[in-house]
Design a protein around this motif. Structure first.
Motif, short mmCIF file in Angstrom:
data_model
loop_
_atom_site.label_atom_id
_atom_site.label_comp_id
_atom_site.label_asym_id
_atom_site.label_seq_id
_atom_site.Cartn_x
_atom_site.Cartn_y
_atom_site.Cartn_z
N HIS A 188 -19.03 -3.83 -15.22
CA HIS A 188 -17.62 -3.17 -15.34
C HIS A 188 -17.31 -2.66 -14.00
CE1 HIS A 188 -14.34 -0.78 -16.53
NE2 HIS A 188 -14.60 0.11 -15.96
N THR A 189 -18.14 -1.80 -13.28
CA THR A 189 -17.96 -1.16 -11.74
C THR A 189 -17.82 -2.09 -10.63
OG1 THR A 189 -19.14 0.87 -12.57
CG2 THR A 189 -18.82 0.34 -10.05
N ALA A 190 -18.76 -3.33 -10.66
CA ALA A 190 -18.64 -4.43 -9.75
C ALA A 190 -17.33 -5.21 -9.91
CB ALA A 190 -19.77 -5.29 -10.00
N ALA A 191 -17.08 -5.39 -10.95
CA ALA A 191 -15.55 -6.06 -11.27
C ALA A 191 -14.65 -5.41 -10.73
CB ALA A 191 -15.48 -6.42 -12.68
N ALA A 192 -14.59 -3.88 -11.19
CA ALA A 192 -13.39 -2.99 -10.76
C ALA A 192 -13.26 -3.07 -8.98
CB ALA A 192 -13.65 -1.71 -11.20
N ILE A 193 -14.39 -2.81 -8.58
CA ILE A 193 -14.65 -2.74 -7.01
C ILE A 193 -13.92 -4.29 -6.45
CG2 ILE A 193 -15.82 -2.86 -4.96
CD1 ILE A 193 -17.71 -1.08 -6.59
N SER A 194 -14.28 -5.51 -7.00
CA SER A 194 -13.93 -6.47 -6.59
C SER A 194 -12.42 -6.86 -6.76
CB SER A 194 -14.54 -7.66 -7.38
OG SER A 194 -15.94 -7.51 -7.18
N MET B 57 -10.66 3.73 -2.64
CA MET B 57 -12.06 3.36 -2.70
C MET B 57 -13.01 4.02 -1.70
SD MET B 57 -11.61 -0.40 -3.79
CE MET B 57 -10.69 -1.17 -2.31
N ALA B 58 -12.61 4.40 -0.62
CA ALA B 58 -13.43 4.93 0.16
C ALA B 58 -13.88 6.23 -0.22
CB ALA B 58 -12.83 5.10 1.67
N ALA B 59 -12.75 7.05 -0.95
CA ALA B 59 -13.01 8.38 -1.19
C ALA B 59 -14.15 8.40 -2.47
CB ALA B 59 -11.87 8.97 -1.88
N ARG C 205 -11.62 15.01 -12.04
CA ARG C 205 -11.18 13.76 -12.34
C ARG C 205 -10.92 12.73 -11.14
NH1 ARG C 205 -5.76 14.49 -15.44
NH2 ARG C 205 -6.53 12.69 -16.46
N LEU C 206 -11.83 12.61 -10.25
CA LEU C 206 -11.98 12.00 -8.92
C LEU C 206 -11.72 10.37 -9.19
CD1 LEU C 206 -11.96 11.64 -6.00
CD2 LEU C 206 -14.57 11.35 -5.91
N THR C 207 -12.47 9.82 -10.38
CA THR C 207 -12.58 8.31 -10.83
C THR C 207 -11.00 8.17 -11.23
OG1 THR C 207 -14.76 8.42 -10.98
CG2 THR C 207 -13.50 6.65 -11.83
N TYR C 208 -10.71 8.94 -12.19
CA TYR C 208 -9.34 8.73 -12.60
C TYR C 208 -8.16 8.75 -11.57
CZ TYR C 208 -4.84 9.62 -15.13
OH TYR C 208 -3.37 9.31 -15.37
N TYR C 209 -8.03 9.77 -10.91
CA TYR C 209 -7.20 9.66 -9.44
C TYR C 209 -7.23 8.49 -8.60
CZ TYR C 209 -5.83 14.06 -11.14
OH TYR C 209 -5.24 15.41 -11.85
N VAL C 210 -8.51 7.80 -8.44
CA VAL C 210 -8.70 6.80 -7.57
C VAL C 210 -8.19 5.54 -8.19
CG1 VAL C 210 -10.71 5.13 -6.73
CG2 VAL C 210 -10.68 7.78 -6.29
N GLU C 211 -8.53 5.32 -9.45
CA GLU C 211 -8.14 4.27 -10.19
C GLU C 211 -6.51 4.31 -10.28
OE1 GLU C 211 -12.04 3.71 -13.27
OE2 GLU C 211 -10.10 4.92 -14.05
N ALA C 212 -5.93 5.56 -10.63
CA ALA C 212 -4.57 5.68 -10.78
C ALA C 212 -3.92 5.33 -9.52
CB ALA C 212 -4.28 7.20 -11.18
N THR C 213 -4.45 5.90 -8.34
CA THR C 213 -3.74 5.59 -7.11
C THR C 213 -3.94 4.32 -6.72
OG1 THR C 213 -4.44 7.65 -6.14
CG2 THR C 213 -3.93 6.12 -4.53
#
Length: 226
Positions: A118-124, A166-168, A185-193
Protein backbone atom coordinates in the motif's frame (compact mmCIF):
# COMPACT_ATOMS: atom_id res chain seq x y z
CA UNK A 1 -39.90 13.64 -33.01
CA UNK A 2 -36.43 12.36 -33.89
CA UNK A 3 -34.20 13.89 -31.22
CA UNK A 4 -30.43 14.05 -31.54
CA UNK A 5 -28.62 12.59 -28.55
CA UNK A 6 -26.06 14.47 -26.52
CA UNK A 7 -22.42 13.64 -27.05
CA UNK A 8 -21.89 9.97 -26.21
CA UNK A 9 -18.35 10.40 -24.90
CA UNK A 10 -16.77 12.30 -22.05
CA UNK A 11 -13.62 13.96 -23.37
CA UNK A 12 -10.42 14.11 -21.35
CA UNK A 13 -11.05 17.73 -20.34
CA UNK A 14 -14.35 16.86 -18.69
CA UNK A 15 -12.76 13.80 -17.08
CA UNK A 16 -9.94 15.94 -15.69
CA UNK A 17 -12.50 18.30 -14.17
CA UNK A 18 -14.39 15.41 -12.52
CA UNK A 19 -11.24 13.71 -11.25
CA UNK A 20 -9.83 17.01 -9.98
CA UNK A 21 -13.00 17.65 -8.00
CA UNK A 22 -12.90 14.13 -6.51
CA UNK A 23 -9.25 14.52 -5.51
CA UNK A 24 -9.97 17.87 -3.86
CA UNK A 25 -12.84 16.51 -1.77
CA UNK A 26 -11.60 13.01 -0.83
CA UNK A 27 -9.61 13.95 2.28
CA UNK A 28 -12.42 16.07 3.74
CA UNK A 29 -15.09 13.47 2.95
CA UNK A 30 -13.24 10.58 4.59
CA UNK A 31 -12.59 12.75 7.66
CA UNK A 32 -16.26 13.75 7.92
CA UNK A 33 -17.44 10.16 7.45
CA UNK A 34 -15.45 8.93 10.46
CA UNK A 35 -17.18 10.97 13.20
CA UNK A 36 -15.55 11.06 16.59
CA UNK A 37 -12.14 10.08 15.18
CA UNK A 38 -9.37 12.39 14.02
CA UNK A 39 -7.99 10.01 11.42
CA UNK A 40 -4.20 9.91 11.23
CA UNK A 41 -4.35 8.81 7.60
CA UNK A 42 -6.95 8.96 4.85
CA UNK A 43 -6.44 5.23 4.38
CA UNK A 44 -7.39 4.63 8.03
CA UNK A 45 -10.98 5.50 7.10
CA UNK A 46 -11.06 2.15 5.26
CA UNK A 47 -11.16 0.37 8.64
CA UNK A 48 -13.42 2.69 10.62
CA UNK A 49 -16.63 3.18 8.66
CA UNK A 50 -18.41 1.31 5.88
CA UNK A 51 -19.47 4.57 4.26
CA UNK A 52 -15.98 6.06 4.47
CA UNK A 53 -14.49 2.87 3.04
CA UNK A 54 -16.94 2.90 0.13
CA UNK A 55 -16.15 6.55 -0.62
CA UNK A 56 -12.40 5.95 -0.30
CA UNK A 57 -12.34 2.89 -2.57
CA UNK A 58 -14.93 4.27 -5.00
CA UNK A 59 -13.15 7.60 -5.44
CA UNK A 60 -9.80 5.92 -6.05
CA UNK A 61 -11.39 3.53 -8.55
CA UNK A 62 -12.78 6.48 -10.53
CA UNK A 63 -9.37 8.17 -10.54
CA UNK A 64 -7.69 4.89 -11.54
CA UNK A 65 -10.14 4.33 -14.40
CA UNK A 66 -9.54 7.83 -15.75
CA UNK A 67 -5.76 7.52 -15.54
CA UNK A 68 -5.97 4.18 -17.36
CA UNK A 69 -7.95 5.78 -20.18
CA UNK A 70 -5.76 8.89 -20.37
CA UNK A 71 -2.96 8.86 -22.96
CA UNK A 72 -1.75 12.45 -22.73
CA UNK A 73 0.34 13.83 -25.58
CA UNK A 74 3.07 11.21 -25.92
CA UNK A 75 3.83 7.53 -25.47
CA UNK A 76 5.73 8.39 -22.29
CA UNK A 77 2.65 10.07 -20.80
CA UNK A 78 0.44 7.16 -21.88
CA UNK A 79 2.69 4.62 -20.15
CA UNK A 80 3.06 6.87 -17.10
CA UNK A 81 -0.71 7.21 -16.72
CA UNK A 82 -1.16 3.40 -16.89
CA UNK A 83 1.43 2.88 -14.14
CA UNK A 84 -0.28 5.56 -12.05
CA UNK A 85 -3.67 3.89 -12.63
CA UNK A 86 -2.36 0.59 -11.29
CA UNK A 87 -0.76 2.35 -8.31
CA UNK A 88 -4.03 4.10 -7.43
CA UNK A 89 -5.96 0.81 -7.67
CA UNK A 90 -3.42 -0.90 -5.41
CA UNK A 91 -3.81 1.90 -2.82
CA UNK A 92 -7.57 1.26 -2.87
CA UNK A 93 -7.53 -2.54 -2.63
CA UNK A 94 -4.45 -3.08 -0.43
CA UNK A 95 -5.41 -1.26 2.80
CA UNK A 96 -2.83 0.39 5.02
CA UNK A 97 -1.36 -1.52 7.96
CA UNK A 98 -2.84 1.04 10.34
CA UNK A 99 -3.26 -1.60 13.06
CA UNK A 100 -0.07 -3.56 12.39
CA UNK A 101 1.21 -5.34 15.45
CA UNK A 102 -2.23 -6.11 16.87
CA UNK A 103 -3.74 -9.55 16.93
CA UNK A 104 -1.90 -12.84 16.43
CA UNK A 105 1.65 -12.70 15.17
CA UNK A 106 0.97 -14.34 11.80
CA UNK A 107 -1.95 -12.01 11.01
CA UNK A 108 0.07 -8.95 11.96
CA UNK A 109 2.97 -10.02 9.70
CA UNK A 110 0.62 -10.63 6.77
CA UNK A 111 -1.15 -7.31 7.26
CA UNK A 112 2.16 -5.47 7.48
CA UNK A 113 3.23 -6.91 4.12
CA UNK A 114 -0.03 -5.66 2.60
CA UNK A 115 0.71 -2.29 4.19
CA UNK A 116 4.16 -2.21 2.56
CA UNK A 117 2.52 -2.74 -0.84
CA UNK A 118 0.00 0.00 0.00
CA UNK A 119 2.72 2.46 1.00
CA UNK A 120 4.88 1.72 -2.06
CA UNK A 121 1.88 2.23 -4.34
CA UNK A 122 0.94 5.51 -2.62
CA UNK A 123 4.47 6.85 -3.02
CA UNK A 124 4.54 5.81 -6.69
CA UNK A 125 1.15 7.44 -7.24
CA UNK A 126 2.17 10.81 -5.82
CA UNK A 127 5.54 10.82 -7.59
CA UNK A 128 3.90 10.15 -10.96
CA UNK A 129 1.19 12.75 -10.36
CA UNK A 130 3.91 15.28 -9.52
CA UNK A 131 5.66 14.39 -12.78
CA UNK A 132 2.41 15.01 -14.65
CA UNK A 133 2.16 18.44 -13.02
CA UNK A 134 5.63 19.23 -14.29
CA UNK A 135 4.74 18.00 -17.79
CA UNK A 136 1.65 20.23 -17.73
CA UNK A 137 3.90 23.11 -16.67
CA UNK A 138 6.27 22.54 -19.59
CA UNK A 139 3.35 22.40 -22.01
CA UNK A 140 1.83 25.62 -20.65
CA UNK A 141 5.25 27.29 -20.72
CA UNK A 142 5.37 26.79 -24.48
CA UNK A 143 2.24 28.90 -24.98
CA UNK A 144 2.41 32.65 -25.17
CA UNK A 145 -0.77 33.79 -23.45
CA UNK A 146 -0.79 35.27 -19.96
CA UNK A 147 -3.44 32.72 -18.95
CA UNK A 148 -1.10 29.89 -19.96
CA UNK A 149 1.67 31.43 -17.87
CA UNK A 150 -0.64 31.51 -14.85
CA UNK A 151 -1.56 27.87 -15.44
CA UNK A 152 2.14 27.07 -15.66
CA UNK A 153 2.75 28.65 -12.26
CA UNK A 154 -0.12 26.62 -10.78
CA UNK A 155 1.23 23.36 -12.22
CA UNK A 156 4.74 24.07 -10.97
CA UNK A 157 3.47 25.01 -7.51
CA UNK A 158 1.37 21.82 -7.33
CA UNK A 159 4.38 19.66 -8.27
CA UNK A 160 6.54 21.35 -5.62
CA UNK A 161 3.81 21.01 -2.99
CA UNK A 162 3.40 17.28 -3.70
CA UNK A 163 7.12 16.62 -3.49
CA UNK A 164 7.44 18.83 -0.41
CA UNK A 165 4.66 16.94 1.37
CA UNK A 166 6.32 13.60 0.60
CA UNK A 167 9.67 14.97 1.78
CA UNK A 168 8.10 15.93 5.11
CA UNK A 169 6.72 12.41 5.49
CA UNK A 170 10.11 10.90 4.63
CA UNK A 171 11.90 13.10 7.18
CA UNK A 172 9.45 11.91 9.83
CA UNK A 173 9.83 8.24 8.88
CA UNK A 174 13.62 8.47 9.02
CA UNK A 175 13.41 10.24 12.37
CA UNK A 176 15.37 13.26 11.13
CA UNK A 177 12.55 15.65 12.06
CA UNK A 178 10.02 15.07 14.84
CA UNK A 179 6.62 16.48 13.90
CA UNK A 180 4.83 14.98 16.92
CA UNK A 181 5.00 18.30 18.76
CA UNK A 182 3.13 19.94 15.90
CA UNK A 183 0.60 17.29 14.91
CA UNK A 184 -0.14 13.60 15.33
CA UNK A 185 -1.91 13.59 11.95
CA UNK A 186 1.13 14.19 9.76
CA UNK A 187 0.31 11.38 7.34
CA UNK A 188 -3.26 12.63 6.93
CA UNK A 189 -2.08 16.16 6.19
CA UNK A 190 0.59 14.89 3.78
CA UNK A 191 -1.99 12.80 1.89
CA UNK A 192 -4.57 15.60 1.96
CA UNK A 193 -2.03 18.14 0.70
CA UNK A 194 -0.91 15.84 -2.10
CA UNK A 195 -4.48 15.11 -3.17
CA UNK A 196 -5.45 18.78 -3.07
CA UNK A 197 -2.43 19.72 -5.20
CA UNK A 198 -3.34 16.94 -7.63
CA UNK A 199 -6.96 18.12 -7.74
CA UNK A 200 -6.04 21.77 -8.34
CA UNK A 201 -3.62 20.81 -11.13
CA UNK A 202 -6.14 18.65 -12.96
CA UNK A 203 -8.98 21.12 -12.53
CA UNK A 204 -6.65 23.68 -14.09
CA UNK A 205 -5.75 21.26 -16.89
CA UNK A 206 -9.44 20.72 -17.67
CA UNK A 207 -9.39 24.18 -19.28
CA UNK A 208 -12.89 24.80 -17.95
CA UNK A 209 -11.95 27.40 -15.36
CA UNK A 210 -12.35 31.10 -16.24
CA UNK A 211 -9.60 33.71 -15.78
CA UNK A 212 -6.82 31.15 -16.25
CA UNK A 213 -8.01 29.93 -19.65
CA UNK A 214 -8.14 31.87 -22.90
CA UNK A 215 -11.64 32.17 -24.34
CA UNK A 216 -10.54 30.34 -27.50
CA UNK A 217 -9.04 27.52 -25.37
CA UNK A 218 -11.76 27.26 -22.78
CA UNK A 219 -13.82 24.05 -22.82
CA UNK A 220 -17.50 24.36 -22.05
CA UNK A 221 -19.88 21.53 -21.20
CA UNK A 222 -22.75 21.47 -23.66
CA UNK A 223 -26.04 20.79 -21.94
CA UNK A 224 -28.22 20.61 -25.03
CA UNK A 225 -28.01 18.72 -28.28
CA UNK A 226 -27.17 20.68 -31.40
Amino acid sequence: MDMKPLDTEIDHHTAKFIVGFIALSLASLTDLLTPGVSISSISLSYHLSDTARNVFVGALCVISAFLWSYNGYSLFQAVLSKVAAVAVAVVAFFPCDCFAGRGVEGAAAEFTMVGVVHTAAAISMFVILAIFCWLFYLRAKGKGSKEAKVRGLIYRACAVVMLGAMAAQLLDILGWVDFSGITHRLTYYVEATGLMAFGIAWLTASRMLPFITNEDERIKIELSAS
